[in-house]
Structures are given as C-alpha cells and as structure tokens.
Design a protein around this motif. Structure first.
Motif, PDB file in Angstrom:
ATOM      1  N   ALA A  26       0.817  -1.211   0.000  1.00  0.00           N
ATOM      2  CA  ALA A  26       0.000   0.000   0.000  1.00  0.00           C
ATOM      3  C   ALA A  26       0.850   1.260   0.000  1.00  0.00           C
ATOM      4  CB  ALA A  26      -0.920  -0.001   1.209  1.00  0.00           C
ATOM      5  N   PRO A  27       0.283   2.383  -0.456  1.00  0.00           N
ATOM      6  CA  PRO A  27       0.995   3.656  -0.427  1.00  0.00           C
ATOM      7  C   PRO A  27       1.452   4.005   0.983  1.00  0.00           C
ATOM      8  CG  PRO A  27      -0.944   3.837  -1.810  1.00  0.00           C
ATOM      9  CD  PRO A  27      -1.041   2.513  -1.112  1.00  0.00           C
ATOM     10  N   GLU A  28       2.698   4.396   1.132  1.00  0.00           N
ATOM     11  CA  GLU A  28       3.297   4.609   2.439  1.00  0.00           C
ATOM     12  C   GLU A  28       2.652   5.719   3.258  1.00  0.00           C
ATOM     13  OE1 GLU A  28       7.452   5.416   2.242  1.00  0.00           O
ATOM     14  OE2 GLU A  28       7.706   5.592   4.408  1.00  0.00           O
ATOM     15  N   THR A  29       2.391   6.847   2.665  1.00  0.00           N
ATOM     16  CA  THR A  29       1.960   8.026   3.408  1.00  0.00           C
ATOM     17  C   THR A  29       0.553   7.925   3.966  1.00  0.00           C
ATOM     18  OG1 THR A  29       1.242   9.135   1.370  1.00  0.00           O
ATOM     19  CG2 THR A  29       3.491   9.536   2.119  1.00  0.00           C
ATOM     20  N   THR A  30      -0.270   7.054   3.437  1.00  0.00           N
ATOM     21  CA  THR A  30      -1.653   6.951   3.876  1.00  0.00           C
ATOM     22  C   THR A  30      -2.021   5.573   4.414  1.00  0.00           C
ATOM     23  OG1 THR A  30      -2.335   6.518   1.582  1.00  0.00           O
ATOM     24  CG2 THR A  30      -2.488   8.785   2.374  1.00  0.00           C
ATOM     25  N   PHE A  31      -1.075   4.678   4.523  1.00  0.00           N
ATOM     26  CA  PHE A  31      -1.360   3.329   4.971  1.00  0.00           C
ATOM     27  C   PHE A  31      -1.840   3.282   6.415  1.00  0.00           C
ATOM     28  CE2 PHE A  31      -1.181  -1.187   4.766  1.00  0.00           C
ATOM     29  CZ  PHE A  31      -0.748  -1.625   6.006  1.00  0.00           C
ATOM     30  N   SER A  32      -1.163   3.977   7.292  1.00  0.00           N
ATOM     31  CA  SER A  32      -1.442   3.888   8.721  1.00  0.00           C
ATOM     32  C   SER A  32      -2.855   4.313   9.141  1.00  0.00           C
ATOM     33  CB  SER A  32      -0.403   4.694   9.494  1.00  0.00           C
ATOM     34  OG  SER A  32      -0.640   4.629  10.894  1.00  0.00           O
ATOM     35  N   PRO A  33      -3.360   5.461   8.677  1.00  0.00           N
ATOM     36  CA  PRO A  33      -4.654   5.935   9.181  1.00  0.00           C
ATOM     37  C   PRO A  33      -5.881   5.380   8.475  1.00  0.00           C
ATOM     38  CG  PRO A  33      -3.737   7.571   7.729  1.00  0.00           C
ATOM     39  CD  PRO A  33      -2.708   6.467   7.840  1.00  0.00           C
ATOM     40  N   ASN A  34      -5.703   4.545   7.460  1.00  0.00           N
ATOM     41  CA  ASN A  34      -6.830   4.126   6.638  1.00  0.00           C
ATOM     42  C   ASN A  34      -7.189   2.647   6.746  1.00  0.00           C
ATOM     43  OD1 ASN A  34      -7.668   6.523   4.884  1.00  0.00           O
ATOM     44  ND2 ASN A  34      -5.442   6.505   4.624  1.00  0.00           N
ATOM     45  N   ALA A  35      -8.496   2.395   6.693  1.00  0.00           N
ATOM     46  CA  ALA A  35      -8.969   1.029   6.530  1.00  0.00           C
ATOM     47  C   ALA A  35      -8.749   0.615   5.078  1.00  0.00           C
ATOM     48  CB  ALA A  35     -10.447   0.931   6.888  1.00  0.00           C
ATOM     49  N   ILE A  36      -8.402  -0.632   4.869  1.00  0.00           N
ATOM     50  CA  ILE A  36      -8.120  -1.137   3.535  1.00  0.00           C
ATOM     51  C   ILE A  36      -8.975  -2.369   3.262  1.00  0.00           C
ATOM     52  CG2 ILE A  36      -6.356  -2.135   2.025  1.00  0.00           C
ATOM     53  CD1 ILE A  36      -4.296  -0.424   3.442  1.00  0.00           C
ATOM     54  N   GLY A  37      -9.469  -2.457   2.044  1.00  0.00           N
ATOM     55  CA  GLY A  37     -10.291  -3.587   1.662  1.00  0.00           C
ATOM     56  C   GLY A  37      -9.722  -4.350   0.490  1.00  0.00           C
ATOM     57  N   TRP A  38     -10.093  -5.608   0.406  1.00  0.00           N
ATOM     58  CA  TRP A  38      -9.846  -6.416  -0.780  1.00  0.00           C
ATOM     59  C   TRP A  38     -11.139  -6.467  -1.578  1.00  0.00           C
ATOM     60  CZ3 TRP A  38      -5.594  -8.203  -3.098  1.00  0.00           C
ATOM     61  CH2 TRP A  38      -4.414  -8.314  -2.349  1.00  0.00           C
TER      62      TRP A  38
END
Length: 114
Positions: free
Chosen positions: A24-36
C-alpha cells in the motif's frame, strides 16, 4: 509509492488455497482502513473483506470462514489468505482504501478451476 501493488494470484484447483499480498501507499497506509475487492467477468466490483487500522475485520457472507484478511503495518502490506477456493471466487482481486479515493492498481488474477 503512488499505487497499490497486488500479487500472489494464480491458477488453483477447487478446494485449494492462495495468499494475496498488497503493498500500500506509504503516506496513507497507517490511518486508513483497507479492503480487498474482486471483479469477476461480467460483474460489478465487490468488496469481499476489509481491515481497519487497528485490525478489526469484516467479510462478505460468501467468503466468511474461508478468507482471512490481515495487515503488517511495518511492511505496509495487507494480506488475503483464501482457503477452500471455489470456481465462483474466480476474479481479478484488488486492494484499496475503504473510503478514500486513490489510484487503483492492476490487481492480481485468481482463477479457480473445477
């Protein structure tokens, strides 16, 4: 990193397993929920699983008990372990932020043969 990079797809017989990875993109990975997500031929894109920053998970009914989503924040990577695969799981699989618009990756093809 500009876009998501999915990998791990392939051709597998029904009942088999695959593990997908998503960088995932580094700058926004931490604060975001991610889906498949997945998109089968002739069908709309479908969210199959998602994971929050804190690690809480959710699954669409059709994959519950078979798929497991996880994340490794240090590696900026999200995984999807797919067990007991069925032909109807055949699709291109993508990862993406759950609610934040971004560039989509190319996805990874999963083909389950009967």
């Amino acid at each position: 990193q500009v876009q998501f990079v999915e990998s791990g797809g392939g051709v597998v017989q029904a009942g088999g397993s695959l593990r997908l990875s998503c960088a995932a993109p580094e700058t926004t990975f931490s604060p975001n929920a991610i889906g498949w997500y997945r998109q089968a031929p002739g069908k709309e894109r479908e969210l199959v699983a998602h994971i929050s920053r804190g690690g809480s998970t959710n699954y669409v009914d059709s994959v519950k008990g078979r798929f497991t989503i996880s994340r490794d924040n240090a590696k900026r990577t999200v995984y999807l372990l797919m067990n007991s695969l069925k032909p109807e799981d055949t699709a291109v699989y993508y990862c993406h932020f759950l609610t934040v618009p971004h560039i989509w990756g190319q996805g990874t093809q999963v083909t389950v043969s009967s």
